[in-house]
Design a protein around this motif. Structure first.
Motif, PDB file in Angstrom:
ATOM      1  N   PRO A  14       0.838  -1.210   0.000  1.00 13.73           N
ATOM      2  CA  PRO A  14       0.000   0.000   0.000  1.00 13.73           C
ATOM      3  C   PRO A  14       0.867   1.251   0.000  1.00 13.73           C
ATOM      4  O   PRO A  14       1.939   1.297   0.584  1.00 13.73           O
ATOM      5  CB  PRO A  14      -0.808  -0.113   1.291  1.00 13.73           C
ATOM      6  CG  PRO A  14      -0.029  -1.052   2.150  1.00 13.73           C
ATOM      7  CD  PRO A  14       0.714  -1.971   1.225  1.00 13.73           C
ATOM      8  N   ALA A  15       0.372   2.278  -0.683  1.00 16.54           N
ATOM      9  CA  ALA A  15       1.095   3.549  -0.760  1.00 16.54           C
ATOM     10  C   ALA A  15       1.026   4.265   0.583  1.00 16.54           C
ATOM     11  O   ALA A  15       0.019   4.198   1.288  1.00 16.54           O
ATOM     12  CB  ALA A  15       0.501   4.430  -1.843  1.00 16.54           C
ATOM     13  N   LYS A  16       2.110   4.950   0.935  1.00 17.66           N
ATOM     14  CA  LYS A  16       2.128   5.717   2.180  1.00 17.66           C
ATOM     15  C   LYS A  16       1.249   6.953   2.017  1.00 17.66           C
ATOM     16  O   LYS A  16       1.265   7.595   0.973  1.00 17.66           O
ATOM     17  CB  LYS A  16       3.556   6.139   2.505  1.00 17.66           C
ATOM     18  CG  LYS A  16       4.459   4.975   2.877  1.00 17.66           C
ATOM     19  CD  LYS A  16       5.893   5.407   3.028  1.00 17.66           C
ATOM     20  CE  LYS A  16       6.045   6.330   4.204  1.00 17.66           C
ATOM     21  NZ  LYS A  16       7.454   6.670   4.457  1.00 17.66           N
ATOM     22  N   PRO A  17       0.491   7.294   3.036  1.00 15.41           N
ATOM     23  CA  PRO A  17      -0.322   8.507   2.934  1.00 15.41           C
ATOM     24  C   PRO A  17       0.584   9.739   2.930  1.00 15.41           C
ATOM     25  O   PRO A  17       1.683   9.716   3.487  1.00 15.41           O
ATOM     26  CB  PRO A  17      -1.195   8.463   4.185  1.00 15.41           C
ATOM     27  CG  PRO A  17      -0.447   7.607   5.142  1.00 15.41           C
ATOM     28  CD  PRO A  17       0.323   6.622   4.307  1.00 15.41           C
ATOM     29  N   PRO A  18       0.130  10.823   2.314  1.00 15.41           N
ATOM     30  CA  PRO A  18       0.958  12.034   2.300  1.00 15.41           C
ATOM     31  C   PRO A  18       1.114  12.614   3.689  1.00 15.41           C
ATOM     32  O   PRO A  18       0.266  12.419   4.572  1.00 15.41           O
ATOM     33  CB  PRO A  18       0.178  12.987   1.387  1.00 15.41           C
ATOM     34  CG  PRO A  18      -1.222  12.493   1.420  1.00 15.41           C
ATOM     35  CD  PRO A  18      -1.148  11.009   1.632  1.00 15.41           C
ATOM     36  N   LEU A  19       2.213  13.335   3.897  1.00 16.02           N
ATOM     37  CA  LEU A  19       2.469  13.955   5.194  1.00 16.02           C
ATOM     38  C   LEU A  19       1.418  15.020   5.506  1.00 16.02           C
ATOM     39  O   LEU A  19       0.914  15.109   6.624  1.00 16.02           O
ATOM     40  CB  LEU A  19       3.871  14.571   5.209  1.00 16.02           C
ATOM     41  CG  LEU A  19       4.329  15.216   6.499  1.00 16.02           C
ATOM     42  CD1 LEU A  19       4.367  14.177   7.624  1.00 16.02           C
ATOM     43  CD2 LEU A  19       5.703  15.834   6.330  1.00 16.02           C
ATOM     44  N   PHE A  20       1.084  15.832   4.512  1.00 12.67           N
ATOM     45  CA  PHE A  20       0.060  16.866   4.659  1.00 12.67           C
ATOM     46  C   PHE A  20      -0.964  16.705   3.549  1.00 12.67           C
ATOM     47  O   PHE A  20      -0.615  16.437   2.410  1.00 12.67           O
ATOM     48  CB  PHE A  20       0.664  18.279   4.551  1.00 12.67           C
ATOM     49  CG  PHE A  20       1.615  18.624   5.656  1.00 12.67           C
ATOM     50  CD1 PHE A  20       1.157  18.809   6.939  1.00 12.67           C
ATOM     51  CD2 PHE A  20       2.957  18.784   5.405  1.00 12.67           C
ATOM     52  CE1 PHE A  20       2.027  19.133   7.966  1.00 12.67           C
ATOM     53  CE2 PHE A  20       3.838  19.108   6.415  1.00 12.67           C
ATOM     54  CZ  PHE A  20       3.368  19.285   7.697  1.00 12.67           C
ATOM     55  N   THR A  21      -2.221  16.918   3.878  1.00 17.10           N
ATOM     56  CA  THR A  21      -3.254  16.896   2.852  1.00 17.10           C
ATOM     57  C   THR A  21      -3.250  18.227   2.109  1.00 17.10           C
ATOM     58  O   THR A  21      -2.644  19.219   2.566  1.00 17.10           O
ATOM     59  CB  THR A  21      -4.640  16.662   3.476  1.00 17.10           C
ATOM     60  OG1 THR A  21      -4.946  17.757   4.342  1.00 17.10           O
ATOM     61  CG2 THR A  21      -4.686  15.349   4.246  1.00 17.10           C
ATOM     62  N   LEU A  22      -3.939  18.262   0.989  1.00 16.66           N
ATOM     63  CA  LEU A  22      -4.015  19.495   0.211  1.00 16.66           C
ATOM     64  C   LEU A  22      -4.699  20.598   1.019  1.00 16.66           C
ATOM     65  O   LEU A  22      -4.274  21.754   0.995  1.00 16.66           O
ATOM     66  CB  LEU A  22      -4.769  19.240  -1.093  1.00 16.66           C
ATOM     67  CG  LEU A  22      -4.963  20.438  -2.006  1.00 16.66           C
ATOM     68  CD1 LEU A  22      -3.608  20.990  -2.451  1.00 16.66           C
ATOM     69  CD2 LEU A  22      -5.807  20.063  -3.201  1.00 16.66           C
ATOM     70  N   ARG A  23      -5.717  20.239   1.774  1.00 12.97           N
ATOM     71  CA  ARG A  23      -6.433  21.218   2.599  1.00 12.97           C
ATOM     72  C   ARG A  23      -5.499  21.848   3.630  1.00 12.97           C
ATOM     73  O   ARG A  23      -5.510  23.061   3.836  1.00 12.97           O
ATOM     74  CB  ARG A  23      -7.594  20.504   3.294  1.00 12.97           C
ATOM     75  CG  ARG A  23      -8.402  21.360   4.215  1.00 12.97           C
ATOM     76  CD  ARG A  23      -9.510  20.520   4.859  1.00 12.97           C
ATOM     77  NE  ARG A  23     -10.351  21.317   5.710  1.00 12.97           N
ATOM     78  CZ  ARG A  23     -10.106  21.560   7.000  1.00 12.97           C
ATOM     79  NH1 ARG A  23      -9.049  21.038   7.574  1.00 12.97           N
ATOM     80  NH2 ARG A  23     -10.903  22.307   7.702  1.00 12.97           N
ATOM     81  N   THR A  24      -4.673  21.020   4.270  1.00  8.44           N
ATOM     82  CA  THR A  24      -3.736  21.526   5.269  1.00  8.44           C
ATOM     83  C   THR A  24      -2.723  22.467   4.640  1.00  8.44           C
ATOM     84  O   THR A  24      -2.413  23.524   5.201  1.00  8.44           O
ATOM     85  CB  THR A  24      -3.014  20.352   5.946  1.00  8.44           C
ATOM     86  OG1 THR A  24      -3.990  19.494   6.539  1.00  8.44           O
ATOM     87  CG2 THR A  24      -2.055  20.831   7.005  1.00  8.44           C
ATOM     88  N   LEU A  25      -2.209  22.102   3.475  1.00 12.72           N
ATOM     89  CA  LEU A  25      -1.227  22.963   2.814  1.00 12.72           C
ATOM     90  C   LEU A  25      -1.831  24.301   2.392  1.00 12.72           C
ATOM     91  O   LEU A  25      -1.188  25.347   2.528  1.00 12.72           O
ATOM     92  CB  LEU A  25      -0.628  22.244   1.602  1.00 12.72           C
ATOM     93  CG  LEU A  25       0.317  21.099   1.931  1.00 12.72           C
ATOM     94  CD1 LEU A  25       0.757  20.400   0.658  1.00 12.72           C
ATOM     95  CD2 LEU A  25       1.519  21.603   2.692  1.00 12.72           C
ATOM     96  N   VAL A  26      -3.056  24.280   1.907  1.00 12.45           N
ATOM     97  CA  VAL A  26      -3.710  25.536   1.513  1.00 12.45           C
ATOM     98  C   VAL A  26      -3.884  26.437   2.727  1.00 12.45           C
ATOM     99  O   VAL A  26      -3.588  27.641   2.676  1.00 12.45           O
ATOM    100  CB  VAL A  26      -5.069  25.247   0.844  1.00 12.45           C
ATOM    101  CG1 VAL A  26      -5.900  26.504   0.712  1.00 12.45           C
ATOM    102  CG2 VAL A  26      -4.863  24.614  -0.524  1.00 12.45           C
ATOM    103  N   ILE A  27      -4.323  25.866   3.839  1.00 11.42           N
ATOM    104  CA  ILE A  27      -4.520  26.657   5.053  1.00 11.42           C
ATOM    105  C   ILE A  27      -3.193  27.226   5.552  1.00 11.42           C
ATOM    106  O   ILE A  27      -3.093  28.409   5.904  1.00 11.42           O
ATOM    107  CB  ILE A  27      -5.215  25.816   6.139  1.00 11.42           C
ATOM    108  CG1 ILE A  27      -6.665  25.564   5.746  1.00 11.42           C
ATOM    109  CG2 ILE A  27      -5.149  26.507   7.500  1.00 11.42           C
ATOM    110  CD1 ILE A  27      -7.401  24.605   6.662  1.00 11.42           C
ATOM    111  N   LEU A  28      -2.140  26.398   5.581  1.00 12.68           N
ATOM    112  CA  LEU A  28      -0.854  26.877   6.092  1.00 12.68           C
ATOM    113  C   LEU A  28      -0.224  27.937   5.188  1.00 12.68           C
ATOM    114  O   LEU A  28       0.338  28.920   5.683  1.00 12.68           O
ATOM    115  CB  LEU A  28       0.096  25.697   6.281  1.00 12.68           C
ATOM    116  CG  LEU A  28      -0.249  24.745   7.422  1.00 12.68           C
ATOM    117  CD1 LEU A  28       0.739  23.592   7.469  1.00 12.68           C
ATOM    118  CD2 LEU A  28      -0.266  25.469   8.744  1.00 12.68           C
TER     119      LEU A  28
END
Length: 72
Positions: A14-28
Motif C-alpha cells: 500500500p502507498a504511504k499517505p501524504p504527510l500533509f493533505t491538500l487542505r492543510t497545505l492551503v490553510i498553512l
C-alpha cells in the motif's frame, strides 16, 4: 526464468499517505501569506519590529482558525 510482473497472488504494498493533505497545505500557505503581509504592513506603519512580529503571528493564528472553520 524470472517474471517481469508479480504473480497474481501478490498485491503491491500500500502507498504511504501524504504527510500533509491538500487542505492543510492551503490553510498553512494562506496563513503564512497573511501573517507576513500583516507583519510587513504593521512595520511600515511605524510599529516596532517585535510588535510587528507578534501582529503577524496573531494574524496567522487567526487565519488558521478561520479557514479551518470555513473549509469544513
Amino acid at each position: 526464468m524470472s517474471h517481469s510482473t508479480p504473480p497474481w497472488g501478490d498485491a503491491p504494498p500500500p502507498a504511504k499517505p501524504p504527510l500533509f493533505t491538500l487542505r492543510t497545505l492551503v490553510i498553512l500557505f494562506a496563513a503564512a501569506g497573511v501573517g507576513i503581509l500583516m507583519g510587513a504592513l504593521s512595520f511600515m506603519g511605524g510599529v516596532l519590529i517585535p510588535l510587528a512580529i507578534v501582529t503577524g503571528l496573531t494574524a496567522s493564528g487567526a487565519t488558521i482558525v478561520g479557514l479551518h472553520a470555513f473549509l469544513d
